[in-house]
Design a protein around this motif. Structure first.
Motif, PDB file in Angstrom:
ATOM      1  N   ALA A   1       0.849  -1.202   0.000  1.00  0.00           N
ATOM      2  CA  ALA A   1       0.000   0.000   0.000  1.00  0.00           C
ATOM      3  C   ALA A   1       0.878   1.243   0.000  1.00  0.00           C
ATOM      4  CB  ALA A   1      -0.933  -0.010   1.206  1.00  0.00           C
ATOM      5  N   ARG A   2       1.129   1.774  -1.181  1.00  0.00           N
ATOM      6  CA  ARG A   2       1.973   2.956  -1.355  1.00  0.00           C
ATOM      7  C   ARG A   2       1.236   3.982  -2.204  1.00  0.00           C
ATOM      8  NH1 ARG A   2       7.973   0.432  -2.818  1.00  0.00           N
ATOM      9  NH2 ARG A   2       8.087  -1.044  -1.058  1.00  0.00           N
ATOM     10  N   PRO A   3       1.600   5.272  -2.084  1.00  0.00           N
ATOM     11  CA  PRO A   3       0.911   6.304  -2.882  1.00  0.00           C
ATOM     12  C   PRO A   3       1.094   6.072  -4.383  1.00  0.00           C
ATOM     13  CG  PRO A   3       2.211   7.294  -1.112  1.00  0.00           C
ATOM     14  CD  PRO A   3       2.586   5.839  -1.161  1.00  0.00           C
ATOM     15  N   LYS A   4       0.053   6.391  -5.128  1.00  0.00           N
ATOM     16  CA  LYS A   4       0.094   6.276  -6.591  1.00  0.00           C
ATOM     17  C   LYS A   4      -0.060   7.665  -7.209  1.00  0.00           C
ATOM     18  CE  LYS A   4      -1.997   1.645  -6.782  1.00  0.00           C
ATOM     19  NZ  LYS A   4      -0.850   0.890  -7.336  1.00  0.00           N
ATOM     20  N   PRO A   5       0.709   7.951  -8.262  1.00  0.00           N
ATOM     21  CA  PRO A   5       0.552   9.247  -8.930  1.00  0.00           C
ATOM     22  C   PRO A   5      -0.760   9.299  -9.711  1.00  0.00           C
ATOM     23  CG  PRO A   5       2.085   7.859 -10.136  1.00  0.00           C
ATOM     24  CD  PRO A   5       1.758   7.127  -8.868  1.00  0.00           C
ATOM     25  N   PRO A   6      -1.274  10.495  -9.995  1.00  0.00           N
ATOM     26  CA  PRO A   6      -2.573  10.608 -10.696  1.00  0.00           C
ATOM     27  C   PRO A   6      -2.595   9.877 -12.042  1.00  0.00           C
ATOM     28  CG  PRO A   6      -1.916  12.730  -9.793  1.00  0.00           C
ATOM     29  CD  PRO A   6      -0.750  11.808  -9.591  1.00  0.00           C
ATOM     30  N   GLU A   7      -1.466   9.881 -12.755  1.00  0.00           N
ATOM     31  CA  GLU A   7      -1.466   9.270 -14.090  1.00  0.00           C
ATOM     32  C   GLU A   7      -1.603   7.746 -14.036  1.00  0.00           C
ATOM     33  OE1 GLU A   7       2.878  10.306 -12.997  1.00  0.00           O
ATOM     34  OE2 GLU A   7       0.879  11.218 -12.819  1.00  0.00           O
ATOM     35  N   ALA A   8      -1.403   7.133 -12.876  1.00  0.00           N
ATOM     36  CA  ALA A   8      -1.584   5.682 -12.755  1.00  0.00           C
ATOM     37  C   ALA A   8      -3.032   5.274 -13.006  1.00  0.00           C
ATOM     38  CB  ALA A   8      -1.158   5.207 -11.369  1.00  0.00           C
ATOM     39  N   ARG A   9      -3.935   6.216 -12.868  1.00  0.00           N
ATOM     40  CA  ARG A   9      -5.371   5.935 -13.062  1.00  0.00           C
ATOM     41  C   ARG A   9      -5.656   5.296 -14.415  1.00  0.00           C
ATOM     42  NH1 ARG A   9      -8.785  11.282 -13.850  1.00  0.00           N
ATOM     43  NH2 ARG A   9     -10.625  10.482 -14.954  1.00  0.00           N
ATOM     44  N   PHE A  10      -4.880   5.629 -15.440  1.00  0.00           N
ATOM     45  CA  PHE A  10      -5.140   5.124 -16.789  1.00  0.00           C
ATOM     46  C   PHE A  10      -4.163   4.003 -17.184  1.00  0.00           C
ATOM     47  CE2 PHE A  10      -6.758   9.480 -16.696  1.00  0.00           C
ATOM     48  CZ  PHE A  10      -8.063   9.261 -17.114  1.00  0.00           C
ATOM     49  N   THR A  11      -3.439   3.481 -16.216  1.00  0.00           N
ATOM     50  CA  THR A  11      -2.458   2.430 -16.508  1.00  0.00           C
ATOM     51  C   THR A  11      -2.959   1.091 -15.993  1.00  0.00           C
ATOM     52  OG1 THR A  11      -0.645   4.030 -16.366  1.00  0.00           O
ATOM     53  CG2 THR A  11      -0.074   1.674 -16.239  1.00  0.00           C
TER      54      THR A  11
END
Length: 539
Positions: free
Chosen positions: A339-349
């Motif tokens: 459980a680590r932070p995800k950048p906003p662009e990960a939303r589409f990956t």
């Protein structure tokens, strides 16, 4: 590849020259056919061997000869070499087991073993179950395995019993626990660490592949079969000499993977030692569980309910009065660290972890990606894991070549990236916002669960192999994670990633569920109850 099956030289060996089987007229026809074949493909090539066997079998049918085990096996082998499911595979397996029964009735256990090994090498060939997107064993286990289970020789294999029941756990001293495997400790790290640090457990670890002088004993299934059928052999005595000291020391033996070590530990009587075997998934599609003496196993552990359901259907021993107890305990995983932070662009990956096996069916994930990009070209697919081995079989090679063409096309568009293997999966998952399980077969799918724990939105194909066995993915995961088709998957992803807020909320819910349900403290308590009992589980 035949997963350890090796037929020893024998006077009734099916590999004898075909000329020896034929009467004069068919022999002349066959010799003429072989001459013509030399102009079709170079000798020694897979194509030449396949054509040879196919034409031999066609000649056999055209001449009206009685179905012969050698010819049926040769024809089946030709189809398998070409990457195809043999049309008359059940007939070939049954013909081989009938030869085995005849040999056994004549007191020839080694000869019977050769024929059973041949039957197993066909029934459990990797092309039949691993290098295609379906398996006849998964579709209809009772029907597919009937040629084996109807055999008198196989019944003898399954007739072993133990002389005495397992003794209760000791009091007044630590439990002696032997953890055994053969070359694959992927799912043992947490278990070993836990019990090696446990104050009331003494642990020994045995990797049967690590002994250079004896490892060859784990690969000779023909001799395993021959020993079990005969009741005594030099091979069996060598196994006894190797394993008996470990059995005499241990109170409990935990055998990971229901493969060769499970066969070997049940070839010899375990005495008062308790035997626990864990079956994951791939083993059920090999010969090994068919050779295990389950009457000598006290507990059989599965990692999911659908694997238990399919195993019970595929292994008659598990329904006998002497069957072991069965239970379901998930694989041991430490999930909180994912459980680590995800950048906003990960939303589409989208993420796919592992694509080296046909069973992962990465082309299903590619179809999902194409549907998504037809509506929004921000979606990408990131593939983590080593490249497929193109040398496994013609069937696997054909699948991976098609997949390769798909991926190259999408890579040119910037829609797919392949990162290769990584030792830091939690870090790799930080850039993935949707974790996909595209497989046709999984026992549990740790990579999917790790992705969910990381906060990626899970999208799980309802694994086709297990649609009729214990619910498969739908019984294991929340219903809103599971889909039936690429179109359903695309709709779910569009819905769950519609806004960043919604995506993060869905990912957080998935992470909470994964950690609460499958994190190591949960699994640890189940293993403690199984292996050492609640009264001693305070380590």
């Amino acid at each position: 590849m035949s997963y350890g099956i090796r037929a020893e030289p024998h006077r009734d060996d099916p590999t004898r020259k075909e000329n020896d089987m034929l009467t004069p007229a068919p022999r002349r026809a066959w010799v003429a056919t072989k001459r013509r074949l030399r102009t079709v493909a170079p000798p020694g090539t897979a194509r030449h061997r396949a054509g040879t066997a196919v034409r031999r079998y066609a000649l056999h049918l055209a001449s009206g000869w009685r179905a012969d085990a050698r010819l049926l096996l040769a024809a089946a082998g030709a189809d398998l070499a070409a990457g195809q499911l043999p049309r008359r595979l059940p007939e070939a397996v049954r013909a081989a087991t009938e030869r085995a029964d005849t040999r056994l009735r004549g007191g020839d256990a080694p000869g019977a073993a050769v024929w059973l090994a041949r039957a197993g090498s066909m029934a459990f060939h990797r092309v039949v179950h691993f290098d295609r997107l379906s398996s006849p064993l998964a579709e209809s286990p009772t029907e597919f395995l009937a040629p084996l289970h109807d055999s008198d020789a196989v019944r003898v294999l399954n007739a072993r019993a133990r002389r005495e029941p397992a003794a209760p756990a000791p009091s007044g001293r630590p439990l002696r626990l032997l953890i055994a495997t053969r070359g694959n400790a992927n799912f043992l790290s947490e278990i070993r660490r836990h019990y090696e640090a446990h104050g009331r457990v003494d642990v020994r670890y045995l990797d049967l592949a690590a002994d250079p002088a004896r490892a060859h004993l784990t690969r000779d299934s023909t001799r395993m079969i021959a020993h079990i059928l005969a009741g005594d052999s030099a091979y069996g005595r060598a196994v006894e000499d190797w394993l008996r000291p470990h059995l005499d020391w241990a109170d409990t033996v935990f055998v990971d993977w229901c493969a060769a070590p499970a066969v070997m530990f049940t070839m010899i009587d375990p005495g008062p030692t308790r035997i626990v075997v864990r079956l994951h998934s791939f083993e059920l599609f090999t010969i090994w569980p068919q050779l295990v003496g389950f009457a000598r196993v006290d507990d059989l552990v599965f990692v999911s309910e659908h694997m238990r359901s399919l195993a019970v259907a595929a292994l008659p021993q598990l329904s006998a009065a002497t069957a072991p107890r069965t239970c379901v305990i998930p694989n041991a995983m430490r999930l909180r660290g994912f459980a680590r932070p995800k950048p906003p662009e990960a939303r589409f990956t989208l993420g796919l972890v592992g694509y080296d096996a046909v069973a992962k069916d990465a082309r299903w994930a590619v179809e999902v990606l194409r549907l998504l990009r037809s509506r929004d070209d921000r979606y990408r697919l990131r593939i983590v894991g080593g490249a497929p081995d193109l040398g496994l079989s013609a069937a696997a090679r054909a699948y991976h070549q098609r997949l390769g063409h798909d991926l190259v096309e999408l890579e040119r568009q910037g829609a797919v990236s392949r990162t290769g293997r990584t030792e830091d999966v939690p870090a790799a998952l930080t850039g993935i916002g949707v974790i996909v399980s595209s497989s046709v077969r999984e026992s549990f799918h740790c990579a999917l669960v790790e992705g969910a724990a990381s906060g990626a939105v899970p999208v799980v194909r309802d694994w086709p192999f297990f649609a009729g066995h214990g619910g498969g993915a739908r019984a294991l995961f929340p219903s809103d994670w599971v889909v039936n088709s690429p179109a359903e998957a695309a709709e779910l992803i569009i819905e769950q990633t519609a806004t960043e807020e919604r995506w993060r909320r869905a990912g957080a819910a998935a992470s909470s569920h994964a950690i609460a349900t499958w994190d190591w403290p949960v699994t640890r308590s189940l293993l403690d109850d199984l292996l050492i009992g609640a009264a001693t589980a305070d380590g």
